[in-house]
Each structure stands twice: as C-alpha cells, then as structure tokens.
Design an enzyme around this catalytic site. Structure first.
Site, PDB file in Angstrom:
ATOM      1  N   TYR A 103       0.798  -1.224   0.000  1.00 42.08           N
ATOM      2  CA  TYR A 103       0.000   0.000   0.000  1.00 42.08           C
ATOM      3  C   TYR A 103       0.837   1.284   0.000  1.00 42.08           C
ATOM      4  CZ  TYR A 103      -4.498  -2.292   0.291  1.00 42.08           C
ATOM      5  OH  TYR A 103      -5.619  -3.030  -0.005  1.00 42.08           O
ATOM      6  N   GLU A 218      -4.772 -29.255  10.256  1.00 38.80           N
ATOM      7  CA  GLU A 218      -4.926 -28.348   9.120  1.00 38.80           C
ATOM      8  C   GLU A 218      -5.881 -27.203   9.409  1.00 38.80           C
ATOM      9  OE1 GLU A 218      -7.063 -28.381   4.711  1.00 38.80           O
ATOM     10  OE2 GLU A 218      -6.478 -30.290   5.619  1.00 38.80           O
ATOM     11  N   ASP A 270      -7.095 -32.897   5.853  1.00 33.99           N
ATOM     12  CA  ASP A 270      -8.183 -33.475   5.068  1.00 33.99           C
ATOM     13  C   ASP A 270      -7.636 -34.487   4.070  1.00 33.99           C
ATOM     14  OD1 ASP A 270     -10.245 -32.030   6.223  1.00 33.99           O
ATOM     15  OD2 ASP A 270     -10.235 -30.447   4.696  1.00 33.99           O
TER      16      ASP A 270
END
Length: 390
Positions: A103, A218, A270
């Site tokens: 920025y 996770e 997962d």
C-alpha cells in the site's frame, strides 16, 4: 533460527544494501547496463527417479536481471522501491507487513504477488531470511496445550495453571509440574488456553513443556473441536493449526518447538489434494521460499491422517465422500511428480495414488459421523498409540 547467513544483523544488512545500490549507480554512471545475478533455489523438481540434487540446500543456478529486457526494467523498479522501504524499516527499527509495503505504492506494484516476489529476491540478494528484513506476516496460527514460552517481554501460558511453578535461581523447573500432575485432576487443575502463534519467532525464549508430542491440524474447526473436547487435558500434547495453508510464523514456530523440545510431530489434514499439499508444505517447505526451506521445514513430521483407506476402515457413509474435481485431479497429479515424495516419502506417494485412483475425497470432520468426539476419543489416540502413521 537466526537466518540464512551469520551477517543478518540490521547493521550488516544495511551495509549490503548500500554496497548494492552503489554498485548499481557506478554501472549507470559509467554508461554500463547493470546486471543483477540472483541465486535460484528449488526444493523439488519432476525427475521421476528422485535422483536429483533438490535435497541439497545449495542454489540451483542463477537468474540474471538486466535493464536490456523490458520486463526486467519493471521488476528492478519494484525491487529498488521495496529495498528502500526495507532500508527504512531497518534504520528505524520498525516492522511492517507485506501488505503494508504494497500500500505504499499500490499504483506501481499493481498486485500483492509483485511485492512478494521482490521480497523473496531481496532475501536471496542479501542472503537472509524474511524476518531479518523486519518484514513480518500477519499471524493466523493458533497453539494450545502443555506449553509456556516468552516472546520479547510477553509471557504466554497455554497451561494457565492456578498452581505456581517452582523456580530455581529465577528459572522455572519441570519437576513441580510433574509432582502436581500426580496429585491433581488435570481436568480441574489445568484449564488449557488458546494463544496466537508468535509472529516474532526469533524472540521466543523460555520454552517449557512436559508434552509427549506435537499435533498439527490443518483446520481451525478441527482445532476447536479438540479444544471443546479438552483433548490436551487427557493427552499430554501441544496442538498447532495454521488455519489452512500455514504462514511463515506458524512453520517457524513449529520448527522451533520440534528443535527445542525434541518431540515427535504428527500432522492431521483433510483427505484431499489440498490437505496433502499443506502436509508437504510443513514437511518440505514451499517452492516460493525454497531459499529458506531448511529453516522452516520439519523433516521429523509424520502423517497421522486422514488416509484414503480410512473411509472403509471407519465405514464412512457415501454422503461423506465427495468426487475429486478436475482441479483436485490436476493438483494431485502435480504433487505425484514432485521428486521428494519418490525420494523421501514413497509411502505418502502411494496414498496419494490411492486417492486419485479412488476418485473421492473427504474432510477430517467426516470421521466424526459416528460420534462428535470420535476424533478426540478414538481416532487420534489410536493412531498415535498404535504408531499407525506413514
């Protein structure tokens, strides 16, 4: 955890920056087109034999940035602007995030990835780690369990015991915790607290723990499930989550804990290509920051689950199994080509092949179909106690 080079102190980095800019100015004043040679690193390739040199932390060739190429003109412009910001941070002893830097010149940088690349180039150029530049991540990782540590002047106590830990010559000892454990109900005496993973990992000191292992999960939802089940009260461990793909502080903090505490570390993700990719990021590091992989990868990490075979083993209903998408298959095929799986974790590779052949995936939470606390009460303890990991 100091960085890639012994000369990573602010004063040394400022000298390197001045030397670099002087060299550029000297070339320009002499009418010579500047050439910048950047070492190139990689932590994997697609050599199916696994007999490559990617396991070495040495650079794999060089990339030359020249003003004679139009695309390099813009890249050098960005690099110099970011380098100037880094110089200011070091001179003023301040810290800034990658987003802060973006920025400062959004109309020139255009997108965050442009700044990210420049920061990586600067790290390679100055032979240091990103935190040495005073560029920090906005931390998103969480930690809980049998752990106490200090970051700078702040004390973090995940145990939050009402009992006072005895000290010796001003230093906390371990024996008092062991003694209290034999006389206390852990559920009542040790209400475990969740804390954010420290951003300034290099400032972490005074690490204390009587944990038996570290568990990396996770997702925040699984982390919260274990917190609600008071998993750490009945299992002496430390639990960390990067809430998806782990940021740099989470990976560095995990590496620090494994090094200092000499504990086994397990990872629960997962059963899908994205979970597997997260697993390999913890274990081997990322390609984007391959130059710093040796300071962030956790070679001791063991895959606890979830495995493709778990769907049959734990009788998951068909509704819990989702078909792999085209993107899932593309990602899995790309992962299978990575040389480090063939070379260092061939059994992980076999599991990924099984997932691809089966054509289905499932989330960790699907294992709770029979009981909401199945992960805490059955799955994780059985995996760890029986050493049923790959």
């Amino acid at each position: 955890m100091e960085g890639r080079d012994s000369s990573s102190k602010p004063c040394d980095l400022l000298k390197k920056i001045r030397g670099f800019t002087r060299s550029l100015l000297s070339d320009i004043c002499r009418g010579k087109s500047p050439l910048i040679a950047l070492d190139r690193y990689r932590n994997y390739c697609t050599d199916p034999s696994g007999k490559c040199c990617c396991s070495s932390d040495l650079h794999k060739g060089k990339e030359i940035i020249s003003l004679q190429r139009e695309c390099h003109v813009y890249r050098l412009d960005v690099l110099l602007r970011v380098l100037h910001i880094v110089q200011q941070l070091l001179q003023e002893n301040k810290h800034g995030s990658k987003r802060d830097i973006y920025y400062m010149h959004p109309s020139i940088f255009l997108e965050q990835s442009v700044v990210d690349r420049a920061i990586n180039d600067i790290c390679i150029l100055l032979k240091c780690s990103r935190h040495n530049l005073n560029v920090v991540s906005v931390g998103k990782g969480l930690v809980m369990g049998w752990l106490r540590f200090i970051e700078g002047r702040r004390k973090f106590d995940c145990i939050k015991s009402p009992c006072t830990v005895r000290t010796h010559n001003g230093n906390p000892t371990y024996i008092s915790i062991h003694m209290k454990l034999s006389h206390c109900d852990p559920q009542k005496m040790f209400p475990l607290q969740v804390h954010p993973v420290p951003v300034h990992v290099e400032e972490v000191t005074g690490i204390m723990s009587i944990a038996e292992y570290i568990l990396v999960v996770e997702k925040e939802t699984v982390f919260q499930r274990l917190a609600n089940d008071r998993f750490c009260s009945t299992n002496r461990c430390i639990i960390i989550t990067g809430r998806g793909y782990p940021d740099v502080p989470t990976r560095r903090f995990l590496r620090l804990l494994v090094e200092k505490l000499c504990l086994p570390a397990y990872c629960l993700v997962d059963c899908d290509p994205y979970g597997f990719d997260i697993l390999t990021t913890y274990r081997f590091g990322s390609m984007q920051m391959a130059y710093d992989a040796k300071f962030m990868r956790v070679t001791e990490l063991r895959w606890l689950g979830a495995f493709p075979s778990d769907s049959k083993k734990y009788c998951l209903p068909e509704q819990c199994l989702l078909p792999l998408t085209t993107e899932d298959k593309r990602r899995a095929e790309g992962l299978l080509q990575r040389c480090y799986l063939q070379r260092e974790e061939p059994e992980w590779r076999l599991e990924l092949e099984m997932m691809l052949e089966g054509g289905v995936k499932f989330e960790i939470e699907a294992l709770s179909v029979s009981s909401i606390s199945f992960l805490s009460e059955k799955y994780i303890p059985s995996k760890i106690q029986g050493q049923l990991y790959i």
